[in-house]
Motif scaffolding. Structure first.
Motif, PDB file in Angstrom:
ATOM      1  N   SER B  90       0.834  -1.203   0.000  1.00  0.00           N
ATOM      2  CA  SER B  90       0.000   0.000   0.000  1.00  0.00           C
ATOM      3  C   SER B  90       0.866   1.250   0.000  1.00  0.00           C
ATOM      4  N   THR B  91       2.002   1.223   0.710  1.00  0.00           N
ATOM      5  CA  THR B  91       2.890   2.382   0.714  1.00  0.00           C
ATOM      6  C   THR B  91       3.434   2.641  -0.694  1.00  0.00           C
ATOM      7  N   ALA B  94       0.647   3.827  -3.154  1.00  0.00           N
ATOM      8  CA  ALA B  94       0.222   5.188  -2.804  1.00  0.00           C
ATOM      9  C   ALA B  94       1.309   6.188  -3.156  1.00  0.00           C
ATOM     10  N   ILE B  97       1.458   6.780  -7.087  1.00  0.00           N
ATOM     11  CA  ILE B  97       0.333   7.605  -7.542  1.00  0.00           C
ATOM     12  C   ILE B  97       0.489   9.037  -7.041  1.00  0.00           C
ATOM     13  N   SER B  98       0.939   9.172  -5.795  1.00  0.00           N
ATOM     14  CA  SER B  98       1.067  10.513  -5.219  1.00  0.00           C
ATOM     15  C   SER B  98       2.072  11.360  -5.991  1.00  0.00           C
ATOM     16  N   LEU B 101       0.408  12.463  -9.068  1.00  0.00           N
ATOM     17  CA  LEU B 101      -0.654  13.400  -8.736  1.00  0.00           C
ATOM     18  C   LEU B 101      -0.073  14.755  -8.357  1.00  0.00           C
ATOM     19  N   ILE B 177      -4.742   2.802   0.294  1.00  0.00           N
ATOM     20  CA  ILE B 177      -4.291   3.644  -0.818  1.00  0.00           C
ATOM     21  C   ILE B 177      -5.170   4.887  -0.925  1.00  0.00           C
ATOM     22  N   TRP B 178      -6.475   4.689  -0.822  1.00  0.00           N
ATOM     23  CA  TRP B 178      -7.401   5.829  -0.894  1.00  0.00           C
ATOM     24  C   TRP B 178      -7.105   6.843   0.199  1.00  0.00           C
ATOM     25  N   GLU B 180      -4.187   7.178   1.996  1.00  0.00           N
ATOM     26  CA  GLU B 180      -2.828   7.695   2.152  1.00  0.00           C
ATOM     27  C   GLU B 180      -2.364   8.557   0.989  1.00  0.00           C
ATOM     28  N   ILE B 181      -2.993   8.422  -0.187  1.00  0.00           N
ATOM     29  CA  ILE B 181      -2.550   9.239  -1.318  1.00  0.00           C
ATOM     30  C   ILE B 181      -2.594  10.743  -1.005  1.00  0.00           C
ATOM     31  N   THR B 185       0.609  13.125  -1.065  1.00  0.00           N
ATOM     32  CA  THR B 185       0.566  14.182  -2.068  1.00  0.00           C
ATOM     33  C   THR B 185       0.777  15.562  -1.450  1.00  0.00           C
ATOM     34  N   CYS B 230       6.503   8.190   3.342  1.00  0.00           N
ATOM     35  CA  CYS B 230       6.395   6.743   3.156  1.00  0.00           C
ATOM     36  C   CYS B 230       6.640   5.996   4.459  1.00  0.00           C
TER      37      CYS B 230
END
Lengths: 412, 306, 263
Positions: B90-91, B94, B97-98, B101, B177-178, B180-181, B185, B230
């Motif tokens: 998950s880290t 995330a 994606i971060s 983003l 993930i939802w 922590e992003i 970010t 992270c």
């Protein structure tokens, strides 16, 4: 690398703490149990913190919507429901409190309990009492009933007061399964013929555990042996046969037995969503209740196995260090009053079966109980009573729960 | 440590300001004492209990038996692996994606308060709630399955892949993930904002490729913050209870779930074992952080950017 | 560029808002059987339950969650602002170690600490009390507060304070009229941070509070098991609302810097 210095801090802290901490007193002298008159007198204005499984809106509705206002009105007692996930957590808390020497002013005044949790409490002297025989409404309870006298093989001895009776019923949808399997052996055949359409909550969940006990009775081929003397070898043999049977079924279960619902309500959800074709419940009226709430379709019904299903009683008990014992006794007594038991049995409220015996009641009350409408999916008293099996002693229950985890879940 | 890497410039360069010891202890004393007593004390007292100490039994029975029982349990390696897998995956997802983003936000929506506001919403939603929602979405009879069924891709819930309470922890990963992003970010955006666009423009005039610009200009700038974020996310997901409890499989259990299960067991012997597992979790997290610091340290020495 | 901006905007919007859809739908559904994509019938049973029968409990849960979070935040700020100032402004021997110690609780799960403290909290009669739960929440919230405030003070110029002092301002006046206004955005972030952390604590509250301190997470967890999806969804929405309002309130104050660092 600076971390290396940290243990020093801890040692110093430990030293300081170990001097300042109070030494727990030796086991406190057993409290005198109050008489009924004293209890009523002292109870006014007290607050009862009732720890109970909070997962059922129907139960919560009965407790908060009926019991709390009635108790306030009649006795001036403030009833506060403390919802917990599992009453075992509360028992474990009491054990820690006892070790830590917190022998008074405990926060739990009353708990909804039975079975192995009651046995643990009794073993560790965690209960106040005997108080049940002090309650006037005991007169309506049939104490000769084996499930009231013994709670999963543990003598009740007045240390808990009965509240309701439970009998395992199978839940099915007539639209999907017009001819449900009416015995354990028929069920086994059905599961094998319809892979992926059956599952049960993972023990030690209470409801999953009762199904395993039905399989245990089936595998052992006897129910009565476990009520009396039995040898360790007999138990091992029957238990192993149970695990073999369940392992054998695993590949035919929902999701190949890779995972299990963790609670009966999760199983109900799977059933309502059409993922599985059966649910089962310890509450005879739960299916009707769920139809009323729109959680189950109208076509859902219940049934019991021809060989019978397991029955038990659920109780309330008062912890040894409870703060408001007097009011807790009054609450326990009120729970057994005809009015409260009747309200509890109303399908729209909860639909739980009364624990008091109608024939011990005055005639007008008897009529009210017999005249009570049953829910759509609830079986008749006669049907249920004709198909009752006793619980095995809780030592067997614990053995089976542990064994299930090791042999069936982990497949060792 | 996470703090020191985030604020490392401040420490390394030094502010140069000095003050009296008296004033320092006045400022730091209360916080330090609180953390020492509650946090240090909690771990130390936990250790005592995990070693078998109870006021009733005294120090007589002190020993490592609870730790050895946990470590020798065949379930331990399974639980450890599962927990590491959940935290690391998950880290990692995330973080990736971060980065995208944060860079896209900087390029296209740097001045959009709306996007920033929307992105802040997940920060306020407790993990518990989002776990419930993910169940309603991804369970075999969840909304996604209903959607597929309504367009006739699947007929029954049984055909829908198991995404909750599953072996790969898809449901758990989705929640983390939802959640922590946005956290990562915003950590990245705060450094990117300070960096400004001059450096990138300089890179562009020097004809640096996109990848070059990223690895030589952006990554060195965001590395400390990214690392810190992270680490926090990893440590949190490694030690969190609610999500794996609700969305995990019946067996094996994530370490925190196993710890609490033992801790709240009515069997008296299980409790010290639960505390021992809790301490093992703490130890693993601390060791992981140390290792990453060492790697970062050597990396920096050799002039690498990450 | 415009197109990309809109794609970015809508993908963020969609992924953030999607999880709220099932909550809203379930909480207002009366009957919703598979494979219906939408509920077969809508109704307010869940909301009647939340505001009717369970109303008292929900209010208790809201108020205890709120007061816990508020007190924890205030204490965290009182202890954390001076510590953050010391770390951000000054050099001193052992700084690395002190900062490490103050920040370490961020990464060590509260579960390990709560289990260790529980037994002694019972002996000290702190278990199941408001104060006890505030203390356990502090171990989580205080380090985060210090972390944020530390960052704020690395950019802080104390020369203004000296000027004020030379103009004859009292220390109290300096703090209130010079320092606090300058670090206010940082304080807002730290406060929100701390509030949300306390607000969403479950296991530490359960262990130390023993279920008696009925916070919203505890209530929601006990209802979660009910499989009554409409009720669980409704309570979930109640649970989000206050934090969401806090975000709305602070959004103006913080501007674009946002809640960086909050989890």
């Amino acid at each position: 690398m600076q971390l290396k210095k940290r243990p020093l801090f801890l040692y110093v802290l430990l030293l300081v703490l170990s001097f300042t901490l109070p030494v727990p007193g030796s086991a406190a002298a057993k409290k005198e149990v109050l008489s009924w008159d004293e209890a009523v007198k002292m109870s006014r204005g007290q607050t009862v913190d009732w720890y109970m499984w909070g997962g059922s809106p129907a139960v919560n509705r009965y407790v908060n919507g009926y019991l709390a206002p009635e108790l306030k009105k009649k006795y001036g007692i403030h009833l506060r429901q403390v919802p917990v996930k599992d009453i075992a957590e509360v028992v474990s808390k009491l054990i820690v409190e006892k070790q830590a020497g917190k022998d008074s002013d405990g926060s739990v005044d009353l708990m909804w309990i039975n079975g192995e949790n009651f046995r643990t409490c009794k073993q560790h002297d965690l209960l106040y009492g005997p108080f049940a025989d002090k309650l006037p409404n005991q007169q309506f309870v049939d104490w000769s009933k084996p499930t009231v006298k013994n709670d999963f093989g543990t003598p009740v001895d007045g240390m808990e007061s009965p509240w309701g009776s439970a009998q395992m019923v199978m839940i099915y949808d007539t639209a999907r399964t017009p001819q449900p399997p009416k015995s354990i052996s028929a069920l086994i055949a059905w599961i094998k013929a319809n892979p992926g359409r059956f599952t049960y909550p993972a023990p030690p969940d209470f409801t999953g555990s009762v199904l395993v006990r039905h399989f245990f009775y089936h595998a052992a081929g006897t129910v009565d042996t476990w009520q009396g003397e039995y040898s360790a070898a007999e138990l091992t043999k029957a238990a192993d046969a149970t695990y073999t049977l369940l392992n054998d079924l695993k590949s035919s279960l929902w999701r190949n037995g890779d995972t299990y619902p963790e609670s009966p309500v999760k199983m109900n959800t799977l059933f309502a969503d059409g993922q599985i074709d059966f649910s089962f419940s310890y509450h005879q009226g739960e299916a009707s209740r769920n139809i009323l709430d729109g959680l189950f379709p109208e076509t859902v019904r219940t049934y019991v196995f021809d060989e019978g299903t397991i029955t038990n009683t659920h109780f309330v008990a008062i912890p040894y260090n409870a703060k408001d014992t007097a009011a807790a006794m009054v609450v326990a007594n009120f729970l057994l009053s005809p009015a409260a038991q009747l309200e509890k049995a109303v399908p729209e409220v909860w639909g739980d079966f009364p624990e008091i015996s109608p024939h011990k009641l005055p005639v007008p009350w008897q009529e009210k109980f017999t005249g009570l409408p049953k829910g759509k999916a609830t079986l008749s008293d006669a049907e249920l009573q004709a198909h009752q099996l006793p619980e095995p002693p809780s030592t067997i229950l614990i053995e089976l729960e542990k064994g299930w985890v090791d042999h069936v879940l982990k497949n060792r | 440590m996470t703090g020191s890497s985030l604020h490392s410039t401040a420490i390394d360069a030094g502010t140069g300001r000095k003050t009296s010891l008296l004033q320092l202890s006045g400022l730091l004393g209360p916080a330090l004492a609180t953390v020492l007593v509650l946090f240090g004390g909690g771990l130390a007292l936990g250790l005592l209990q995990a070693l078998g100490y109870l006021p009733a039994t005294g120090l007589a029975s002190i020993g490592l038996q609870h730790f050895t029982r946990v470590l020798q349990d065949p379930d331990f390696s399974k639980s450890l692996f599962l927990t590491l897998y959940i935290a690391a995956t998950s880290t990692l997802i995330a973080a990736v994606i971060s980065i995208f983003l944060a860079l896209s936000l900087m390029r296209w929506a740097a001045d959009s308060r709306t996007v920033h506001f929307i992105l802040q919403i997940p920060l306020t939603v407790p993990h518990l709630v989002i776990a419930i929602s993910v169940t309603l979405l991804l369970a075999p009879a969840g909304m996604l399955s209903r959607l597929l069924s309504s367009v006739a891709i699947i007929q029954t819930p049984a055909e829908f892949p198991l995404l909750v309470n599953d072996g790969w922890g898809i449901g758990i990963l989705t929640v983390y993930i939802w959640k922590e992003i946005p956290f990562i970010t915003f950590m990245l955006l705060s450094v990117l904002k300070n960096m400004g666009t001059e450096l990138l423009e300089a890179g562009a005039t020097l004809n640096a490729s996109r990848l070059q610009r990223f690895s030589h200009i952006i990554l060195p700038v965001i590395a400390p913050s990214l690392g810190a974020a992270c680490l926090i996310v990893f440590a949190f997901t490694f030690g969190a209870f609610e999500v794996p409890y609700l969305l995990g499989r019946t067996y094996p259990l994530a370490l925190p779930v196993w710890a609490y299960k033992n801790y709240s067991d009515i069997d008296l012997l299980a409790r010290p074992e639960g505390i021992a597992i809790g301490l093992i979790i703490a130890a693993i997290v601390i060791i992981a952080i140390f290792l990453s610091q060492i790697v970062l340290h050597f990396g920096r020495k050799r002039g690498l950017t990450i | 560029m415009r197109v990309q901006k809109w794609i970015l905007f809508f993908s963020v919007l969609l992924s953030v808002l999607l999880p709220f859809l099932p909550l809203v739908l379930w909480s207002t559904s009366e009957r919703w059987f598979y494979p219906g994509l939408l509920p077969q019938s809508f109704g307010l049973r869940a909301w009647t339950y939340v505001f009717g029968t369970a109303g008292d409990q929900i209010v208790t849960g809201l108020s205890s969650s709120f007061s816990l979070a508020l007190v924890t935040t205030i204490v965290s700020l009182i202890l954390g602002i001076p510590a953050g100032r010391a770390l951000g402004l000054y050099d001193f021997p052992g700084k690395k170690m002190v900062s490490l110690l103050l920040i370490l609780p961020i990464i060590v799960p509260p579960l390990s600490v709560s289990m260790g403290l529980h037994f002694w909290f019972i002996q000290l009669r702190l278990a199941e009390t408001f104060v006890g739960v505030v203390l356990i929440h502090l171990t989580v919230c205080l380090p985060y507060t210090i972390f944020v405030i530390w960052g704020v003070f690395t950019d802080y110029n104390p020369d203004f304070e000296e000027q004020a002092q030379s103009l004859g301002a009292s220390p109290a006046k300096i703090i209130v009229q010079v320092m606090l206004p300058m670090i206010l955005p940082g304080i807002t972030v730290a406060a929100l941070f701390s509030f949300l952390l306390s607000w969403s604590q479950y296991l530490s509250t359960l262990i130390i509070g023993g279920g008696k301190l009925l916070t919203l997470p505890i209530l929601l967890f006990s209802l979660m098991d009910s499989g009554d999806r409409p009720v669980a969804a409704a309570v979930s929405l109640v649970f989000i609302l206050p934090a969401f309002l806090a975000l709305m309130g602070s959004a103006y104050n913080l501007g674009r810097s946002g809640l960086q660092g909050v989890r």
